[in-house]
Write a protein that holds these residues in place. Structure first.
Motif, mmCIF file in Angstrom:
data_model
loop_
_atom_site.group_PDB
_atom_site.id
_atom_site.type_symbol
_atom_site.label_atom_id
_atom_site.label_comp_id
_atom_site.label_asym_id
_atom_site.label_seq_id
_atom_site.Cartn_x
_atom_site.Cartn_y
_atom_site.Cartn_z
ATOM 1 N N HIS A 117 0.842 -1.194 0.000
ATOM 2 C CA HIS A 117 0.000 0.000 0.000
ATOM 3 C C HIS A 117 0.880 1.247 0.000
ATOM 4 C CE1 HIS A 117 -3.575 -2.517 0.397
ATOM 5 N NE2 HIS A 117 -2.816 -3.266 1.176
ATOM 6 N N PHE A 118 0.389 2.355 0.473
ATOM 7 C CA PHE A 118 1.089 3.627 0.324
ATOM 8 C C PHE A 118 1.182 4.352 1.665
ATOM 9 C CE2 PHE A 118 -1.059 2.296 -3.482
ATOM 10 C CZ PHE A 118 -0.054 2.368 -4.438
ATOM 11 N N PRO A 119 2.087 3.860 2.538
ATOM 12 C CA PRO A 119 2.221 4.480 3.860
ATOM 13 C C PRO A 119 3.020 5.781 3.806
ATOM 14 C CG PRO A 119 3.811 2.716 3.627
ATOM 15 C CD PRO A 119 2.959 2.702 2.378
ATOM 16 N N ASN A 120 2.680 6.678 4.717
ATOM 17 C CA ASN A 120 3.477 7.890 4.933
ATOM 18 C C ASN A 120 4.663 7.528 5.833
ATOM 19 O OD1 ASN A 120 1.457 9.276 3.561
ATOM 20 N ND2 ASN A 120 0.483 10.014 5.433
ATOM 21 N N PRO A 121 5.664 8.386 5.912
ATOM 22 C CA PRO A 121 6.746 8.151 6.877
ATOM 23 C C PRO A 121 6.189 8.109 8.301
ATOM 24 C CG PRO A 121 7.359 9.856 5.310
ATOM 25 C CD PRO A 121 5.903 9.570 5.089
ATOM 26 N N PRO A 122 6.889 7.470 9.214
ATOM 27 C CA PRO A 122 6.401 7.355 10.596
ATOM 28 C C PRO A 122 6.279 8.708 11.292
ATOM 29 C CG PRO A 122 8.424 6.067 10.265
ATOM 30 C CD PRO A 122 8.182 6.822 9.015
ATOM 31 N N ALA A 123 5.363 8.753 12.246
ATOM 32 C CA ALA A 123 5.276 9.908 13.146
ATOM 33 C C ALA A 123 6.357 9.750 14.205
ATOM 34 C CB ALA A 123 3.905 9.970 13.808
ATOM 35 N N ALA A 128 -1.838 6.513 5.811
ATOM 36 C CA ALA A 128 -1.571 5.668 4.651
ATOM 37 C C ALA A 128 -2.758 5.691 3.705
ATOM 38 C CB ALA A 128 -1.309 4.233 5.091
ATOM 39 N N ALA A 129 -2.469 5.504 2.431
ATOM 40 C CA ALA A 129 -3.502 5.254 1.433
ATOM 41 C C ALA A 129 -3.507 3.752 1.192
ATOM 42 C CB ALA A 129 -3.201 5.997 0.145
ATOM 43 N N LEU A 130 -4.688 3.173 1.158
ATOM 44 C CA LEU A 130 -4.788 1.741 0.917
ATOM 45 C C LEU A 130 -5.253 1.491 -0.514
ATOM 46 C CD1 LEU A 130 -6.503 0.517 4.227
ATOM 47 C CD2 LEU A 130 -4.057 0.816 3.737
ATOM 48 N N GLU A 175 -4.873 2.169 -3.587
ATOM 49 C CA GLU A 175 -4.529 3.097 -4.667
ATOM 50 C C GLU A 175 -3.707 4.252 -4.094
ATOM 51 O OE1 GLU A 175 -5.376 2.677 -7.889
ATOM 52 O OE2 GLU A 175 -6.589 0.884 -7.509
ATOM 53 N N ALA A 176 -2.788 4.760 -4.902
ATOM 54 C CA ALA A 176 -1.985 5.911 -4.477
ATOM 55 C C ALA A 176 -2.853 7.168 -4.455
ATOM 56 C CB ALA A 176 -0.808 6.097 -5.428
ATOM 57 N N PRO A 177 -2.479 8.137 -3.626
ATOM 58 C CA PRO A 177 -3.194 9.419 -3.645
ATOM 59 C C PRO A 177 -3.100 10.052 -5.031
ATOM 60 C CG PRO A 177 -1.739 9.261 -1.743
ATOM 61 C CD PRO A 177 -1.435 8.083 -2.633
ATOM 62 N N PRO A 178 -4.085 10.706 -5.490
ATOM 63 C CA PRO A 178 -5.348 11.049 -4.838
ATOM 64 C C PRO A 178 -6.478 10.078 -5.146
ATOM 65 C CG PRO A 178 -5.182 12.308 -6.845
ATOM 66 C CD PRO A 178 -3.931 11.428 -6.766
ATOM 67 N N ASP A 179 -6.197 8.914 -5.714
ATOM 68 C CA ASP A 179 -7.236 8.019 -6.207
ATOM 69 C C ASP A 179 -7.731 6.982 -5.207
ATOM 70 O OD1 ASP A 179 -7.173 9.260 -8.726
ATOM 71 O OD2 ASP A 179 -5.444 8.047 -9.307
ATOM 72 N N MET A 180 -7.250 7.014 -3.990
ATOM 73 C CA MET A 180 -7.591 5.979 -3.019
ATOM 74 C C MET A 180 -9.004 6.165 -2.470
ATOM 75 S SD MET A 180 -5.832 8.531 -1.752
ATOM 76 C CE MET A 180 -5.885 9.755 -0.510
ATOM 77 N N ASN A 181 -9.609 5.051 -2.050
ATOM 78 C CA ASN A 181 -10.875 5.094 -1.322
ATOM 79 C C ASN A 181 -10.611 5.220 0.168
ATOM 80 O OD1 ASN A 181 -12.520 4.798 -3.587
ATOM 81 N ND2 ASN A 181 -12.396 2.582 -3.499
ATOM 82 N N TYR A 182 -9.624 4.463 0.665
ATOM 83 C CA TYR A 182 -9.288 4.473 2.085
ATOM 84 C C TYR A 182 -8.067 5.364 2.294
ATOM 85 C CZ TYR A 182 -11.891 0.093 3.198
ATOM 86 O OH TYR A 182 -12.825 -0.874 3.424
ATOM 87 N N ARG A 183 -8.239 6.444 3.032
ATOM 88 C CA ARG A 183 -7.086 7.268 3.410
ATOM 89 C C ARG A 183 -7.065 7.371 4.928
ATOM 90 N NH1 ARG A 183 -5.559 13.541 3.077
ATOM 91 N NH2 ARG A 183 -3.344 13.253 3.427
ATOM 92 N N ILE A 184 -6.176 6.615 5.538
ATOM 93 C CA ILE A 184 -6.003 6.719 6.985
ATOM 94 C C ILE A 184 -5.263 8.030 7.217
ATOM 95 C CG2 ILE A 184 -5.081 5.658 9.070
ATOM 96 C CD1 ILE A 184 -5.175 2.948 7.475
#
Length: 158
Positions: free
Chosen positions: A14-20, A50-52, A54-63
């Motif tokens: 998937h497409f995780p952001n860097p850690p907090a 994270a985007a699950l 699909e990569a942003p901006p096309d994802m349905n799930y954006r944590i």
């Protein structure tokens, strides 16, 4: 499935952001006035959102990253009035269709915050529980085939 395995899957597929950082988590907790439960703390130390599927901006799930989590009434209704949503409801997942999966931080069960469906047309009158913890939510989301698992009666895609 254990949180560690779920996070490995998020990182691999998937497409995780860097850690907090711990400092970012501490600042978040001061800003919102509640502490992350253990599942959420583990997730945010692994990736700050994270985007699950699909990569942003096309994802349905954006944590959402910590800095984007806010009171649900503000995100959905543009209001901080209690009549527009409980002060204990906070956004967690943007479903990219003006709907959110939210946390109820007032009612932890065995140390975990339940997750609710916040459909913009019926919130705050209706906010059904869809998972008892973030770990449960994440596992079901990852098996959903990119669909809102709590709304679909069809089996997930393989």
């Amino acid at each position: 499935m254990a949180m560690k395995q779920l996070l490995t899957e998020v990182s691999a597929n998937h497409f995780p952001n860097p850690p907090a950082t711990p400092a970012q988590i501490a600042a978040f907790e001061v800003r919102v006035g509640w502490k992350l439960d253990e599942n959420l703390r583990t997730f945010y130390l692994h990736c700050n959102g994270a985007a699950l599927f699909e990569a942003p901006p096309d994802m349905n799930y954006r944590i959402l990253p910590l800095e984007r989590i806010e009171r649900a009434s503000v995100a959905i209704r543009g209001s901080e009035e209690d009549v527009d949503g409980s002060p204990s409801h906070f956004t967690l997942v943007d479903m990219q269709d003006t709907n959110f999966v939210i946390l109820d931080v007032a009612t932890p069960v065995t140390g975990c915050y339940p997750l609710l469906d916040a459909f913009h047309e019926t919130y705050p009158d209706e906010a059904p529980r869809i998972a008892g913890s973030f770990e449960e939510f994440l596992e079901k989301a990852l098996r959903s085939g990119n669909r809102s698992f709590w709304l679909s009666s069809e089996p997930p895609e393989k």
